[in-house]
Design an enzyme around this catalytic site. Structure first.
Site, mmCIF file in Angstrom:
data_model
loop_
_atom_site.group_PDB
_atom_site.id
_atom_site.type_symbol
_atom_site.label_atom_id
_atom_site.label_comp_id
_atom_site.label_asym_id
_atom_site.label_seq_id
_atom_site.Cartn_x
_atom_site.Cartn_y
_atom_site.Cartn_z
ATOM 1 N N ARG A 73 0.679 -1.277 -0.108
ATOM 2 C CA ARG A 73 0.038 -0.004 0.137
ATOM 3 C C ARG A 73 1.048 1.379 0.013
ATOM 4 O O ARG A 73 2.182 1.269 0.674
ATOM 5 C CB ARG A 73 -0.850 -0.077 1.238
ATOM 6 C CG ARG A 73 -2.004 1.128 1.141
ATOM 7 C CD ARG A 73 -2.960 1.239 2.343
ATOM 8 N NE ARG A 73 -3.738 -0.119 2.220
ATOM 9 C CZ ARG A 73 -3.826 -0.907 3.170
ATOM 10 N NH1 ARG A 73 -2.908 -0.905 4.354
ATOM 11 N NH2 ARG A 73 -4.382 -2.163 3.216
ATOM 12 N N SER A 175 -8.459 0.278 0.282
ATOM 13 C CA SER A 175 -9.559 0.112 1.604
ATOM 14 C C SER A 175 -10.050 1.721 1.841
ATOM 15 O O SER A 175 -10.488 2.253 1.192
ATOM 16 C CB SER A 175 -9.348 -0.577 2.640
ATOM 17 O OG SER A 175 -9.088 -2.128 1.951
#
Length: 257
Positions: A73, A175
């Protein structure tokens, strides 16, 4: 005849030796400009180089992303420490190498790829494009890929891994992180997010596969390969049917005054 000075400058940047005073940075600059085929992210690095912004170049190019919560990420943008076309290709090449080692039936069972709606215009980077590049790397190696034809909820990917008996899957999403970020979430054959030692071993394999392979940039394979399948309708139907089996509720009525 007018000279193409911009083209000549870009060509010189691509082929010239780099003398920033930092051999590690010089090597990283050369690698990025040779390997990146995304015009927007390549231009970002060229501009930094042209303007002598060595510190930012070092920050972007001299460190790599590491596996965090079940995957990678970072912000979207140019550099080996960011999420972009090249780093996703590198990550998928490492995934392929590790999965080939772990599963003798990898090329029979296949791999699942899903994505969300994130995107960044300045880097020409979107979850959909990153998903296609992920699929292209594997299709070029004759791996069947279950690539969702549209954005899907994250749980669809681990669910599909289990139901389709794939060896693993990736969801391109960050997310709840900020909109500038994106991610590469990895799920094992059980549908669970990867944990140690898989994360460390995949990272080692990524570091051994940093130069793009022949075919890794060929996202046309997503439209032409017979090994690409769209699991959307099947997985959506089965997911909703399974939800009905485990969801119990009573009818709710608003209270009357």
């Amino acid at each position: 005849m007018a000279e193409n000075t911009e083209g000549d400058l870009n060509s010189n940047l691509l082929h010239a030796p780099y003398h920033t005073g930092d051999p590690q940075l010089d090597t990283a600059i050369g690698q990025w400009l040779r390997w990146d085929k995304n015009p927007k992210t390549k231009e970002q690095i060229e501009n930094l180089l042209r303007n002598g912004m060595n510190k930012e170049l070092r920050d972007r190019l001299c460190c790599r992303m590491t596996f965090g919560t079940a995957g990678l990420r970072s912000a979207m943008g140019a550099g080996f420490c960011y999420i972009n076309d090249l780093t996703v290709i590198q990550s998928t090449q490492g995934m392929y190498k590790y999965l080939e080692r772990c599963f003798s039936d990898f090329k029979q069972r296949g791999f699942v790829v899903g994505y969300d709606t994130r995107g960044q215009v300045t880097s020409s980077c979107s979850s959909q494009r990153l998903a296609k590049l992920t699929a292209a790397v594997l299709l070029a190696k004759d791996v069947p890929v279950y690539l969702f034809s549209r954005y899907v909820p994250t749980p669809f990917v681990p669910y599909a891994v289990q139901k389709l008996k794939a060896v693993a899957g990736v969801m391109i999403t960050a997310s709840h992180n900020r909109k500038e970020d994106n991610g590469y979430k990895v799920y094992w054959e059980t549908g669970a997010q990867i944990t140690s030692p898989h994360d460390k071993e995949i990272l080692k394999c990524i570091e051994e596969c940093v130069e793009p392979w022949n075919g890794s940039w060929n996202d046309n394979l997503v439209d032409t390969s017979p090994l690409k399948r769209d699991p959307l309708q099947d997985i959506c139907r089965r997911y909703m049917e399974d939800l009905k089996k485990i969801c119990f509720y009573s009818t709710y009525s608003c209270p009357k005054n």
